[in-house]
Design a protein around this motif. Structure first.
Motif, PDB file in Angstrom:
ATOM      1  N   LEU A  45      88.564  39.957  43.245  1.00 45.92           N
ATOM      2  CA  LEU A  45      89.137  40.414  44.597  1.00 45.92           C
ATOM      3  C   LEU A  45      88.602  41.674  45.188  1.00 45.92           C
ATOM      4  O   LEU A  45      88.596  42.692  44.401  1.00 45.92           O
ATOM      5  CB  LEU A  45      90.724  40.457  44.371  1.00 45.92           C
ATOM      6  N   LYS A  46      88.116  41.176  46.223  1.00 47.76           N
ATOM      7  CA  LYS A  46      87.075  41.752  47.551  1.00 47.76           C
ATOM      8  C   LYS A  46      88.328  42.529  48.169  1.00 47.76           C
ATOM      9  O   LYS A  46      89.080  42.371  48.529  1.00 47.76           O
ATOM     10  CB  LYS A  46      86.352  41.034  48.127  1.00 47.76           C
ATOM     11  N   PRO A  47      88.064  44.221  48.148  1.00 47.04           N
ATOM     12  CA  PRO A  47      89.588  44.439  49.492  1.00 47.04           C
ATOM     13  C   PRO A  47      89.530  43.761  50.222  1.00 47.04           C
ATOM     14  O   PRO A  47      88.093  43.254  51.030  1.00 47.04           O
ATOM     15  CB  PRO A  47      88.701  46.104  50.071  1.00 47.04           C
ATOM     16  N   HIS A  48      90.604  43.857  51.200  1.00 46.26           N
ATOM     17  CA  HIS A  48      91.203  43.528  52.238  1.00 46.26           C
ATOM     18  C   HIS A  48      91.341  44.456  53.420  1.00 46.26           C
ATOM     19  O   HIS A  48      91.760  45.729  53.575  1.00 46.26           O
ATOM     20  CB  HIS A  48      92.491  42.702  51.957  1.00 46.26           C
ATOM     21  N   PRO A  49      91.136  43.948  54.223  1.00 40.29           N
ATOM     22  CA  PRO A  49      91.199  45.251  56.057  1.00 40.29           C
ATOM     23  C   PRO A  49      92.306  45.064  55.742  1.00 40.29           C
ATOM     24  O   PRO A  49      92.233  46.015  56.602  1.00 40.29           O
ATOM     25  CB  PRO A  49      90.531  44.025  57.065  1.00 40.29           C
ATOM     26  N   GLY A  61      96.654  30.984  43.522  1.00 40.95           N
ATOM     27  CA  GLY A  61      97.200  31.866  43.113  1.00 40.95           C
ATOM     28  C   GLY A  61      96.454  32.498  41.508  1.00 40.95           C
ATOM     29  O   GLY A  61      97.279  32.772  40.860  1.00 40.95           O
ATOM     30  N   THR A  62      95.210  32.223  41.661  1.00 43.31           N
ATOM     31  CA  THR A  62      93.690  32.860  41.144  1.00 43.31           C
ATOM     32  C   THR A  62      94.006  34.575  41.678  1.00 43.31           C
ATOM     33  O   THR A  62      94.311  34.932  42.635  1.00 43.31           O
ATOM     34  CB  THR A  62      93.030  32.092  41.446  1.00 43.31           C
ATOM     35  N   ASP A  63      94.316  35.243  41.019  1.00 40.96           N
ATOM     36  CA  ASP A  63      94.280  36.370  40.496  1.00 40.96           C
ATOM     37  C   ASP A  63      93.032  37.812  39.778  1.00 40.96           C
ATOM     38  O   ASP A  63      92.581  36.572  38.734  1.00 40.96           O
ATOM     39  CB  ASP A  63      95.430  36.648  39.316  1.00 40.96           C
ATOM     40  N   GLU A  64      92.886  38.622  39.991  1.00 40.88           N
ATOM     41  CA  GLU A  64      91.658  39.458  39.518  1.00 40.88           C
ATOM     42  C   GLU A  64      92.068  39.287  37.799  1.00 40.88           C
ATOM     43  O   GLU A  64      93.206  39.410  36.916  1.00 40.88           O
ATOM     44  CB  GLU A  64      92.317  41.363  40.429  1.00 40.88           C
ATOM     45  N   GLY A  65      90.671  39.328  37.297  1.00 37.83           N
ATOM     46  CA  GLY A  65      90.679  39.316  35.808  1.00 37.83           C
ATOM     47  C   GLY A  65      90.496  37.926  35.139  1.00 37.83           C
ATOM     48  O   GLY A  65      90.215  37.480  34.584  1.00 37.83           O
ATOM     49  N   ARG A  99      80.218  36.912  37.438  1.00 38.07           N
ATOM     50  CA  ARG A  99      81.398  37.735  38.311  1.00 38.07           C
ATOM     51  C   ARG A  99      81.867  36.289  39.422  1.00 38.07           C
ATOM     52  O   ARG A  99      80.356  36.371  39.876  1.00 38.07           O
ATOM     53  CB  ARG A  99      80.398  38.781  38.754  1.00 38.07           C
ATOM     54  N   LEU A 100      83.102  36.130  40.035  1.00 43.53           N
ATOM     55  CA  LEU A 100      82.970  35.575  40.812  1.00 43.53           C
ATOM     56  C   LEU A 100      83.879  36.020  41.808  1.00 43.53           C
ATOM     57  O   LEU A 100      84.921  36.625  41.950  1.00 43.53           O
ATOM     58  CB  LEU A 100      83.694  34.016  41.091  1.00 43.53           C
ATOM     59  N   GLU A 101      83.447  36.728  42.662  1.00 47.96           N
ATOM     60  CA  GLU A 101      84.373  37.788  44.171  1.00 47.96           C
ATOM     61  C   GLU A 101      84.574  36.338  45.166  1.00 47.96           C
ATOM     62  O   GLU A 101      84.016  35.972  45.739  1.00 47.96           O
ATOM     63  CB  GLU A 101      83.530  38.406  44.647  1.00 47.96           C
ATOM     64  N   LEU A 102      85.976  36.761  45.153  1.00 48.19           N
ATOM     65  CA  LEU A 102      86.790  36.024  45.991  1.00 48.19           C
ATOM     66  C   LEU A 102      87.710  36.842  47.524  1.00 48.19           C
ATOM     67  O   LEU A 102      88.241  38.412  46.488  1.00 48.19           O
ATOM     68  CB  LEU A 102      88.270  35.449  45.659  1.00 48.19           C
ATOM     69  N   SER A 103      88.033  36.469  48.104  1.00 42.92           N
ATOM     70  CA  SER A 103      88.397  37.057  49.452  1.00 42.92           C
ATOM     71  C   SER A 103      89.784  36.799  49.097  1.00 42.92           C
ATOM     72  O   SER A 103      90.365  35.893  48.093  1.00 42.92           O
ATOM     73  CB  SER A 103      89.048  36.389  50.763  1.00 42.92           C
ATOM     74  N   LEU A 104      91.198  37.014  49.027  1.00 42.53           N
ATOM     75  CA  LEU A 104      92.378  37.570  49.061  1.00 42.53           C
ATOM     76  C   LEU A 104      93.445  36.602  49.647  1.00 42.53           C
ATOM     77  O   LEU A 104      93.735  35.308  48.588  1.00 42.53           O
ATOM     78  CB  LEU A 104      93.062  38.385  49.452  1.00 42.53           C
ATOM     79  N   GLU A 105      92.631  36.013  50.384  1.00 41.47           N
ATOM     80  CA  GLU A 105      92.490  34.161  50.955  1.00 41.47           C
ATOM     81  C   GLU A 105      92.470  33.337  50.167  1.00 41.47           C
ATOM     82  O   GLU A 105      93.366  32.702  49.890  1.00 41.47           O
ATOM     83  CB  GLU A 105      92.549  34.285  51.829  1.00 41.47           C
TER      84      GLU A 105
END
Length: 359
Positions: free
Chosen positions: A239-243, A208-212, A110-116
């Motif tokens: 994708l991590k949750p964004h504040p 533009g990398t997306d969830e999944g 798994r690779l977790e990324l922030s939205l940015e």
């Protein structure tokens, strides 16, 4: 897994002799050999014919298979097939399989990324554990110039054992199906030729990398055995949750708090986008709490068109307004004819003042 009928595949009866099975095999193998048969199904059919002959030509395997065929036990057949797969390559080549180069296994993480990070791309350093060539024996599994073997005591050199609840032989777990043990095996890797080590790889995340999404890093899986090429590393994006922003498809949603006067009278509010750009958004007079405004093309970027930025407006209510603001609000309430507003100081406030005056 449905039980294959090897007798039907070879076109013989269940009581067929070894000679009859052999003749049927030779005839079908000649007919379906991929070198002479242009049919697209030829290769698969040829493999299936070899598989059937491999089982029915061996008395021990045939006896085990007949019991499974009669019972229709798919679970036992699945385990029987796992055992068969260990030896099918021998039949395909016509000789007993010799140890050779083997490609390393793939690794999936798994690779977790922030939205940015996902939206605008970045470079990530990934640390993970994988099998690599043993530094002590250089991947050979033994020490010295040549390997020293001794017959496996568990399987008596056959490479197969009957174990567990299954009554057919499986690869020996002691010698790993080789039939022998290594006397001068490497103490560091225990004869495996590989050891587990932490590895680090830098991965470029495209914008533009997306969830999944799954990113492939070629050659960074487990190291191959006996000089085989390494496997690959596969990274599944999460994708991590964004504040602030909530992503729905390509659209980005966020709440914007505005004052009551701005909601009533209209005006301009400044809103930051995901990239940090500050937009001036014009509001019409009479904005209601919960109303939305869509700004095209300012949402999540992608290979095609970017999504939209969807703003949801909330009326901000002061929790502890000053005395001046209270007076103005009371005046406004009176002007609007609001009957429910307490225009006099609260009873508890009157009591507090009275006590203070006495003291």
């Amino acid at each position: 897994m449905a039980v294959k009928n090897y007798y039907e595949i070879l076109g013989v009866s269940k009581s067929a002799t070894k000679d009859e099975i052999k003749r049927a095999y030779r005839r079908l193998a000649k007919e379906w050999h991929p070198d002479v048969n242009p049919d697209p199904r030829a290769e698969e059919q040829f493999k299936l014919i070899n598989e059937a002959y491999h089982v029915l030509s061996d008395d021990e395997k045939r006896a085990q298979y007949d019991r499974i065929l009669e019972s229709g036990d798919e679970r036992k057949y699945r385990d029987f097939m796992e055992y068969i797969q260990e030896f099918l390559q021998e039949v395909w080549k016509g000789i007993r399989r010799k140890p050779g180069p083997r490609k390393g296994e793939d690794i999936r993480l798994r690779l977790e990324l922030s939205l940015e990070e996902a939206a605008f791309g970045c470079e990530k350093s990934i640390e993970y554990e994988r099998w690599v060539d043993c530094p002590q024996c250089e991947g050979k599994g033994y020490l010295g110039e040549s390997i020293e073997k001794e017959t496996c005591h568990a399987c008596e050199g056959t490479g197969r054992r009957v174990s567990g609840i299954f009554d057919f032989p499986r690869p020996c777990s002691v010698c790993r199906g080789r039939g022998y043990l290594i006397k001068n095996s490497c103490s560091l890797c225990a004869g495996r030729g590989r050891v587990a080590r932490l590895s680090t790889v830098k991965v470029s995340i495209p914008p533009g990398t997306d969830e999944g999404d799954v990113l492939k890093v070629k050659g960074f899986g487990h190291t191959g055995e006996r000089g085989g090429e390494p496997g690959d590393l596969y990274l599944r994006v999460v994708l991590k949750p964004h504040p602030v922003f909530r992503k729905i498809g390509k659209d980005l949603h966020r709440e914007v708090f505005i004052s009551f006067p701005l909601a009533v009278l209209g005006g301009v509010v400044k809103v930051k986008t995901l990239s940090g750009e500050e937009l001036e958004v014009f509001l019409q007079p009479g904005v209601e709490c919960g109303s939305t405004k869509t700004i095209p093309g300012m949402g999540f970027p992608s290979s095609g068109s970017a999504g939209n930025l969807v703003l949801t407006f909330r009326i901000e209510v002061p929790k502890d307004p000053s005395g001046k603001i209270k007076k103005l609000l009371m005046k406004l309430a009176k002007e609007l004819g609001e009957k429910g507003v307490d225009t006099e100081p609260h009873l508890m406030e009157k009591i507090r003042r009275a006590i203070q005056s006495v003291l």
